[in-house]
Each structure stands twice: as structure tokens, then as C-alpha cells.
Write an enzyme that holds these catalytic residues in place. Structure first.
Site, PDB file in Angstrom:
ATOM      1  N   LYS A   1      60.683  68.152  80.703  1.00  0.00           N
ATOM      2  CA  LYS A   1      60.467  68.908  81.926  1.00  0.00           C
ATOM      3  C   LYS A   1      59.963  67.932  82.988  1.00  0.00           C
ATOM      4  O   LYS A   1      58.996  67.196  82.758  1.00  0.00           O
ATOM      5  CB  LYS A   1      59.427  70.006  81.702  1.00  0.00           C
ATOM      6  CG  LYS A   1      59.835  71.076  80.700  1.00  0.00           C
ATOM      7  CD  LYS A   1      60.709  72.116  81.350  1.00  0.00           C
ATOM      8  CE  LYS A   1      60.973  73.296  80.432  1.00  0.00           C
ATOM      9  NZ  LYS A   1      61.801  74.319  81.084  1.00  0.00           N
TER      10      LYS A   1
ATOM     11  N   LYS B   1      70.853  81.363  78.215  1.00  0.00           N
ATOM     12  CA  LYS B   1      69.714  82.003  77.562  1.00  0.00           C
ATOM     13  C   LYS B   1      70.057  83.490  77.441  1.00  0.00           C
ATOM     14  O   LYS B   1      70.027  84.221  78.438  1.00  0.00           O
ATOM     15  CB  LYS B   1      68.437  81.816  78.374  1.00  0.00           C
ATOM     16  CG  LYS B   1      67.961  80.373  78.513  1.00  0.00           C
ATOM     17  CD  LYS B   1      66.662  80.337  79.313  1.00  0.00           C
ATOM     18  CE  LYS B   1      66.035  78.952  79.303  1.00  0.00           C
ATOM     19  NZ  LYS B   1      66.751  78.013  80.183  1.00  0.00           N
TER      20      LYS B   1
END
Length: 345
Positions: free
Chosen positions: A150, A258
Site C-alpha cells: 500500500k 472484489k
């Protein structure tokens, strides 16, 4: 006759987990329980507050409506839930679970038999430079060959230095590196940052700029030196026409699916079909579900036969997750038949 109920559950992170959107300490989730005379099914509605399109004040009311109208059947309910993708996912999973001879064996395969595994990436959360370096070291020691970092919350040069230090020690053939900016880059600075990141032979970057900047993202994908994967860009794009138009307009190198955010298995499959028709590659990622949702996503993902590392390594993030056969070993996700489920709300 099927009886349906819903239940709220709060997952607690083992330690605060940071993205460019902020730091999370807890994760709200909901479960739909279906009961018939013969069996019981469970599905997880994995909402992500602040990100999911169905983060709405009427979310619980919609869950209640679903349970009161369960007699309508799956197909009709899914059509009514087009603006509630996490409930679509939970409902699909719950019906699949209800129909199964084993509540948690949804897609029987070599994976659920413990005879095969799924390659996954190791996830490195944002934090201090020392914390991020420690996570990277731990992931490599644990046998991961693909690491996702990230980025976008700490100093960009520091992030580059971290990537540089990894590449000094590990070549592309040793470690595949992915980065996820969660839309943190400003449009006017994005290309320059992509150029600098590309020096470290990265696999891809997820969502470099905020979603809905279609022309800017399309231009970036056309000239980028680093493959771009769309993630948040897909959220809230519900109709088939809009899905196809988005991919045709932006022409990304990858999309990331997702199921909790894009309409469950059926919604994800639509994206896959369109992507493959346009030569866009894809992979599947969980959205911080408990092991119940992760189990459903992992079993479904295995049936898709995508050999790329998938984003399914989030089961160990929580202190109060449910015990399950899912185990991470040497950068892969396994189904350990010696470990039985313990699902108690």
C-alpha cells in the site's frame, strides 16, 4: 420453507491497518443465515464503510427486507439488490451454502480436498518506514514470491527508497512487486510518479488516481510505463452496458475484482467476460471479509483457473476471526482438512 435472519459482527484488527484513505482498527460485517428443514446456509455481506456503494443509511433495512422476502428466490432478489453488491454476494453464498451437503464446501474441487492451493500475494500495509520494512521482511521470510505494498500515505521518496532496497536484494524473478495507491495520486503528478515507480520493475499499480476521472485514467493507461489495474473504478458500475463501456474507454492493463464490492460471483463474472473479450487481464481480491466470505471467494476463485497470485491472504488480520481450514503457507492458500470450522455469532 426457508427462514432467513441477519446478524451484525465486528471484526477487530490485530493492529491498526493503514491505507491512503485512513487507518482501520475494526471492520463491520453482516451475515445472512438461511434455514430449511434439511439444512442451514450462511453468507457474509462484506460491506466496507466509506468505499462500498451500499454504504447507505438504509443498509440494515434492506437486509431486513431480504430476509422477509426470501421466498422470492435468489434470482429475483439479486435483481432487486443491484445497488447492494455486498448483500448480493452474501445472498449468493448463503443459497450456495444451503444447497451444499457441507455448509462451507461451496465449490468442491482439488482445493477443498486439500490437494491443491492458490497462489496469493503478501499484503504490506502503510505505516512508518520501519514498520513497512519489517512487514516486507516477514512476508519474504514466510515464502511469498509476490508482495503488494500500500503506498500513497507516507513520503513518496521514502516509498521509492523502500522499493529500491527490495530490488537491490531481490530480482524480478525472485519477488513480484505490486503497489496499490488507492487513488492517492493527483492527476497532474500521476504520470511522473508512474515513471519513477517503473524504475523498480513493478508488476502493476492499482488505482493510481481517484475513480470517475475517466478521460485522465484512459490517457494514463495509454502512455503508462507501468501496467495499471483498476480497482475502486469498478465500484458502483452495475449495468452490463456501463461495465463494457468503462473497459472499452479506459483500456486498463488489469482489473481487480472484489466480489463484495462488484455484485458477488455473478457480477464479477460479468466483468471477467467483458475483460477477456477486450484482452484485459484480471485477478480476484478479498475485501477484508471474515473467513466465511474469504472461504467463498477462495473456493470460487480456484474454479476460474487463473494462475496469477490472487489477493486472498487477509484471513489472519483479525483477533476474532472464525476458525477455518484456510491456511497460508509459502505464499499460497491451502485448505487444511484437519482444521474444522468454528462459526459462532
Amino acid at each position: 420453507m426457508i427462514k432467513a435472519t441477519y446478524h451484525k459482527y465486528i471484526l477487530d484488527f490485530k493492529r491498526p491497518s493503514g491505507t491512503s484513505r485512513g487507518v482501520m482498527t475494526t471492520k463491520e460485517t453482516w451475515f445472512i443465515i438461511l434455514e430449511s428443514d434439511a439444512s442451514k446456509g450462511v453468507g457474509e455481506c462484506g460491506i466496507l464503510r466509506g468505499l462500498s456503494i451500499d454504504d447507505r443509511p438504509d443498509y440494515e433495512a434492506k437486509l431486513k427486507w431480504v430476509c422477509q422476502n426470501i421466498i422470492l428466490g435468489l434470482e429475483t432478489l439479486l435483481a432487486e439488490l443491484i445497488e447492494f453488491p455486498s448483500i448480493q454476494f452474501g445472498l449468493e453464498t448463503a443459497f450456495k451454502s444451503l444447497e451444499s451437503t457441507d455448509q462451507f464446501q461451496l465449490f468442491p474441487s482439488k482445493f477443498t480436498q486439500g490437494a491443491d492451493n492458490i497462489s496469493i500475494n503478501g499484503l504490506v500495509w502503510m505505516g512508518s518506514e520501519n514498520y513497512m520494512r519489517k512487514q516486507i521482511k516477514d512476508k519474504i521470510s514466510a515464502g511469498f514470491h509476490c508482495i503488494k505494498l500500500k503506498i500513497g500515505a507516507i513520503d513518496f521518496q521514502t516509498e521509492l527508497d523502500i522499493l529500491k532496497s527490495i530490488r537491490k536484494e531481490f530480482s524480478v524473478s525472485d519477488i513480484e512487486l505490486r503497489v496499490d495507491a488507492n487513488g492517492a495520486f493527483l492527476p497532474e503528478e500521476a504520470l511522473e510518479k508512474l515513471k519513477r515507480l517503473s524504475e523498480y520493475q513493478l508488476h502493476s499499480i492499482e488505482q493510481p488516481i481517484k475513480p470517475k476521472l475517466f478521460d485522465v485514467m484512459a490517457q494514463l493507461c495509454e502512455v503508462t510505463p507501468l501496467p495499471i489495474a483498476l480497482d475502486e473504478e469498478l465500484i458502483g458500475v452495475c449495468s452490463e452496458d456501463k461495465k463494457y463501456k468503462l473497459l472499452q474507454t479506459i483500456k486498463p492493463q488489469y482489473i481487480i475484482l472484489k466480489p463484495s464490492l462488484v455484485g458477488g460471483f455473478s457480477g464479477s463474472q460479468q466483468w471477467i467476460d467483458f475483460a477477456e473479450g477486450l484482452n484485459v487481464n484480471w485477478w480476484i481480491t478479498s475485501a477484508l471479509e471474515s473467513n466465511v466470505g474469504l472461504n467463498a471467494i477462495a473456493q470460487w476463485t480456484y474454479t476460474l483457473k487463473n494462475s496469477m497470485p490472487q489477493g486472498l491472504g487477509t484471513g489472519s488480520l483479525f483477533t476474532n476471526n472464525f476458525l477455518s481450514p484456510l491456511k497460508v503457507k509459502n505464499g499460497t492458500l491451502h485448505y487444511d482438512l484437519k482444521q474444522h470450522w468454528k462459526f459462532n455469532l
